[in-house]
Design an enzyme around this catalytic site. Structure first.
Site, PDB file in Angstrom:
ATOM      1  N   SER A   8       0.842  -1.196   0.000  1.00 34.41           N
ATOM      2  CA  SER A   8       0.000   0.000   0.000  1.00 34.41           C
ATOM      3  C   SER A   8       0.875   1.242   0.000  1.00 34.41           C
ATOM      4  O   SER A   8       1.606   1.499   0.969  1.00 34.41           O
ATOM      5  CB  SER A   8      -0.900   0.001   1.235  1.00 34.41           C
ATOM      6  N   HIS A  33      -1.314  -1.215  -4.138  1.00 35.91           N
ATOM      7  CA  HIS A  33      -2.614  -0.829  -3.607  1.00 35.91           C
ATOM      8  C   HIS A  33      -2.631   0.680  -3.359  1.00 35.91           C
ATOM      9  O   HIS A  33      -1.742   1.219  -2.696  1.00 35.91           O
ATOM     10  CB  HIS A  33      -2.858  -1.588  -2.295  1.00 35.91           C
ATOM     11  N   ASP A  35      -4.879   3.832  -1.868  1.00 31.74           N
ATOM     12  CA  ASP A  35      -6.003   4.239  -1.037  1.00 31.74           C
ATOM     13  C   ASP A  35      -6.392   5.676  -1.360  1.00 31.74           C
ATOM     14  O   ASP A  35      -5.695   6.623  -0.967  1.00 31.74           O
ATOM     15  CB  ASP A  35      -5.637   4.134   0.444  1.00 31.74           C
ATOM     16  N   MET A  37      -8.689   8.636  -0.554  1.00 30.55           N
ATOM     17  CA  MET A  37      -9.489   9.074   0.592  1.00 30.55           C
ATOM     18  C   MET A  37      -9.973  10.506   0.383  1.00 30.55           C
ATOM     19  O   MET A  37      -9.227  11.344  -0.110  1.00 30.55           O
ATOM     20  CB  MET A  37      -8.658   9.019   1.875  1.00 30.55           C
ATOM     21  N   HIS A  66      -8.398   1.427  -4.174  1.00 30.36           N
ATOM     22  CA  HIS A  66      -9.392   1.288  -3.112  1.00 30.36           C
ATOM     23  C   HIS A  66     -10.014   2.654  -2.861  1.00 30.36           C
ATOM     24  O   HIS A  66      -9.371   3.563  -2.346  1.00 30.36           O
ATOM     25  CB  HIS A  66      -8.675   0.755  -1.868  1.00 30.36           C
ATOM     26  N   MET A  68     -11.987   4.962  -0.867  1.00 33.18           N
ATOM     27  CA  MET A  68     -12.565   5.259   0.442  1.00 33.18           C
ATOM     28  C   MET A  68     -13.176   6.658   0.389  1.00 33.18           C
ATOM     29  O   MET A  68     -12.701   7.600   1.028  1.00 33.18           O
ATOM     30  CB  MET A  68     -11.502   5.131   1.525  1.00 33.18           C
ATOM     31  N   MET A 137     -11.771  -4.900   5.602  1.00 27.74           N
ATOM     32  CA  MET A 137     -10.954  -3.951   6.361  1.00 27.74           C
ATOM     33  C   MET A 137     -10.724  -4.528   7.754  1.00 27.74           C
ATOM     34  O   MET A 137     -11.669  -4.798   8.484  1.00 27.74           O
ATOM     35  CB  MET A 137     -11.647  -2.597   6.455  1.00 27.74           C
ATOM     36  N   GLY A 142      -8.652   4.827   7.269  1.00 30.27           N
ATOM     37  CA  GLY A 142      -8.330   6.246   7.297  1.00 30.27           C
ATOM     38  C   GLY A 142      -6.882   6.537   7.603  1.00 30.27           C
ATOM     39  O   GLY A 142      -6.337   7.540   7.138  1.00 30.27           O
ATOM     40  N   GLY A 144      -2.794   4.655   8.380  1.00 32.43           N
ATOM     41  CA  GLY A 144      -1.942   3.486   8.389  1.00 32.43           C
ATOM     42  C   GLY A 144      -1.379   3.228   9.781  1.00 32.43           C
ATOM     43  O   GLY A 144      -1.529   4.024  10.709  1.00 32.43           O
ATOM     44  N   GLY A 145      -0.712   2.082   9.917  1.00 37.74           N
ATOM     45  CA  GLY A 145      -0.016   1.769  11.150  1.00 37.74           C
ATOM     46  C   GLY A 145      -0.874   1.263  12.291  1.00 37.74           C
ATOM     47  O   GLY A 145      -0.403   1.180  13.430  1.00 37.74           O
ATOM     48  N   ASP A 175      -7.000  -5.822   4.593  1.00 38.26           N
ATOM     49  CA  ASP A 175      -6.307  -4.538   4.543  1.00 38.26           C
ATOM     50  C   ASP A 175      -6.255  -3.938   5.942  1.00 38.26           C
ATOM     51  O   ASP A 175      -7.282  -3.554   6.492  1.00 38.26           O
ATOM     52  CB  ASP A 175      -7.052  -3.595   3.587  1.00 38.26           C
TER      53      ASP A 175
END
Length: 223
Positions: A8, A33, A35, A37, A66, A68, A137, A142, A144-145, A175
């Site tokens: 990602s 990937h 994301d 947002m 993806h 979101m 999910m 929203g 990472g980490g 994910d």
């Protein structure tokens, strides 16, 4: 079962994205990937079609995007034009999921559907024939980490059983919070499409080593 690692890029150094993708790709990653947002569906803003298009010219890998975002159908054509090979939208983000998934297919991309941690698998049973992947999910989306939420593996198991019962060739993705330590359990729960961010791109000087380590686990799972 074909196992895929999808680094990602949200976790990568945005000042050196091309180099990060190059290193990961040379280490064996053949999918990335993205994301997207919007700051509404999730409490963060990331990037849009321009970044995807820029990196599309630097990579031959499969681009898994993806969405979101609220009302993702507004952006599907732009995301596809930017270079998305598969577009995954959230069941929670559109009032007309069937229509949006068919729109993705009409654009010539593969279609995926994503579920937030608290959304039950049952809400997507009717549209499963329209998608080639369901993305679970395993963190609240929203940022990472985050750490993997354990009950999301139960959802994977339920989805795997449903796929087998219906006889559908579905990819099952996960994910959030993926690491070498929990990857064997994730795979045992039914996932074959693995999104990994921090465990690939951090630390920056270990990207290649991280990719090879995760792929080694997936290779063993496929035997």
């Amino acid at each position: 079962m074909n196992y895929v690692l999808a680094p990602s890029i949200l976790a990568a150094d945005f000042g050196a994205l091309r180099e990060a993708l190059r290193i990961a790709e040379e280490a064996g990653a053949d999918c990335f990937h993205f994301d997207v947002m919007d700051g509404c569906f999730v409490p963060n803003i990331s990037f849009g079609p321009a970044l995807i298009s820029t990196l599309r010219g630097a990579s031959e890998a499969f681009f898994d995007v993806h969405m979101m975002v609220e009302q993702p159908e507004r952006y599907l054509a732009d995301i596809r034009e930017a270079g998305a090979d598969r577009i995954t939208i959230h069941a929670e983000a559109t009032r007309h999921l069937d229509r949006a998934l068919n729109q993705i297919r009409e654009l010539g991309a593969s279609a995926g559907v994503a579920l937030n941690p608290a959304t039950p698998v049952s809400v997507i049973e009717q549209i499963l024939p329209l998608v080639d992947m369901v993305l679970i999910m395993s963190v609240n989306p929203g940022f990472g980490g985050q750490k993997l939420i354990p009950y999301t593996l139960d959802k994977l198991r339920a989805l795997s059983a449903l796929r087998d019962r219906l006889g559908l060739p579905l990819n099952l993705g996960i994910d959030g919070g993926v690491a070498e330590g929990n990857l064997p359990e994730i795979v045992d729960s039914g996932a074959n499409f693995i999104v990994a961010g921090s465990s690939v791109f951090r630390p920056q000087d270990k990207i290649g080593e991280n990719v090879r380590g995760l792929l080694s686990i997936l290779e063993k799972a496929g035997k």
